[in-house]
Design a protein around this motif. Structure first.
Motif, short mmCIF file in Angstrom:
data_model
loop_
_atom_site.label_atom_id
_atom_site.label_comp_id
_atom_site.label_asym_id
_atom_site.label_seq_id
_atom_site.Cartn_x
_atom_site.Cartn_y
_atom_site.Cartn_z
N VAL A 1 0.83 -1.20 0.00
CA VAL A 1 0.00 0.00 0.00
C VAL A 1 0.87 1.25 0.00
O VAL A 1 1.86 1.32 0.73
N VAL A 2 0.48 2.22 -0.82
CA VAL A 2 1.06 3.56 -0.75
C VAL A 2 -0.09 4.52 -0.44
O VAL A 2 -1.06 4.60 -1.19
N LEU A 3 0.03 5.21 0.70
CA LEU A 3 -0.99 6.17 1.13
C LEU A 3 -0.43 7.58 0.98
O LEU A 3 0.68 7.87 1.42
N HIS A 4 -1.21 8.46 0.36
CA HIS A 4 -0.79 9.85 0.35
C HIS A 4 -0.92 10.39 1.77
O HIS A 4 -1.84 10.04 2.52
N GLU A 5 0.01 11.25 2.16
CA GLU A 5 0.03 11.80 3.52
C GLU A 5 -1.29 12.48 3.88
O GLU A 5 -1.71 12.48 5.05
N ASP A 6 -1.97 13.06 2.89
CA ASP A 6 -3.25 13.72 3.15
C ASP A 6 -4.25 12.78 3.80
O ASP A 6 -5.07 13.19 4.63
N VAL A 7 -4.22 11.51 3.41
CA VAL A 7 -5.15 10.52 3.95
C VAL A 7 -4.98 10.40 5.46
O VAL A 7 -5.95 10.27 6.21
N LEU A 8 -3.75 10.48 5.92
CA LEU A 8 -3.43 10.30 7.33
C LEU A 8 -3.76 11.55 8.15
O LEU A 8 -4.08 11.45 9.34
#
Length: 311
Positions: free
Chosen positions: A189-196
């Motif tokens: 998984v690669v999550l954009h920091e915005d999601v966090l």
């Protein structure tokens, strides 16, 4: 992305969910692909084949796209119309019997729409899942409370009982990450920091959610990376947003090709042409290379968790 786009459709009838089974999805797609190849090899159009079989063109399309199970006798008839060999006919009749298998999600009846039922079956059968997400925590990593808020935002008037049933389906999907047989798939998984950093109504829900992500990242088959905001404009932002690449273990001539999945408000997009898969694979490699490594990602998630906890 398992979020607002398919929130309402993930459950309306409660059931006990065991570790996900593959069901009939992959055999249906395999059978449809072979029958399409036989039809094209016989120089028959969908319209011609439908006339010869006295079926509708829509039925042919549903069979060839893996949307429906098949009776062995119907497959035998199609093989005769297409001039298939006896060995091929027997093999496809055997495959047709596998299309009757049922996965755990079938217990929810029409609560899981056809376009998402197909995805759940593919997800359960995949040996590797690569996900890029820029808006929401992926469904395979969500907590019940996070999922509940997603549903509530999706439809403020959704009944509580319906939300609970939707949560049941989503959590049921997560069993595949720790199943023993068949072996659990690899999840990258690669999550954009915005999601966090996205705030929820209750900051404690986000704190628990981020703890779950870090816990999941320690599973031997799970890798979670963060694409930092300071990465600037990246290729994923230019390619249409979140997507999943599903890969399948080789299985002789019945191997399933890799598939790209992306969903929207009214349905889903499935891509499996080699050039399409190659394009998304290139995007994935680009964002994966730009993202923080697993250790640095875990550190950033921990720091963001503390920020949410201090609000």
């Amino acid at each position: 992305m398992a979020g607002v786009r398919n929130a309402r459709n993930e459950g309306r009838r409660m059931t006990t969910v065991e570790a996900p089974a593959a069901g009939s999805t992959v055999p249906r797609r395999q059978l449809g692909r072979y029958l399409r190849q036989l039809r094209e090899g016989a120089n028959q159009t969908v319209k011609t084949a439908a006339e010869n079989l006295e079926w509708s063109p829509v039925k042919i399309w549903r069979i060839e796209s893996g949307q429906t199970s098949m009776r062995a006798l119907d497959v035998q008839t199609m093989c005769q119309i297409y001039g298939a060999s006896d060995d091929m006919t027997k093999a496809l009749m055997g495959l047709a019997r596998e299309t009757k298998a049922r996965g755990w999600w079938h217990s929810y009846g029409d609560a899981v729409p056809e376009w998402f039922e197909l995805y759940i079956g593919l997800e359960s059968s995949a040996s590797r899942l690569r996900k890029y997400e820029s808006e929401l925590i992926p469904g395979l990593l969500q907590t019940a409370a996070y999922t509940t808020e997603v549903f509530q935002v999706s439809d403020p008037d959704m009944p509580r009982a319906e939300i609970e049933r939707g949560v049941e389906v989503r959590l049921g999907r997560q069993a595949l990450l720790t199943r023993k047989m068949p072996p659990a798939p690899t999840l990258d998984v690669v999550l954009h920091e915005d999601v966090l950093r996205r705030r929820l109504r209750d900051s404690n829900v986000m704190v628990a959610q981020l703890h779950k992500i870090n816990d999941a990242s320690r599973l031997p088959n799970v890798s979670i990376r963060v694409l930092p905001m300071d990465a600037g404009i990246h290729r994923a932002a230019l390619s249409g947003g979140p997507f999943t690449i599903l890969e399948f273990s080789p299985n002789g001539r019945n191997s399933e090709p890799s598939i790209i999945y992306s969903d929207g408000l009214t349905g889903a997009l499935y891509l499996d042409k080699p050039e399409e898969v190659a394009a998304y694979d290139s995007v994935w490699k680009s964002i994966h290379a730009t993202s923080l490594n697993e250790s640095k990602s875990r550190e950033l998630i921990t720091a963001i968790t503390e920020e949410h906890g201090s609000r």
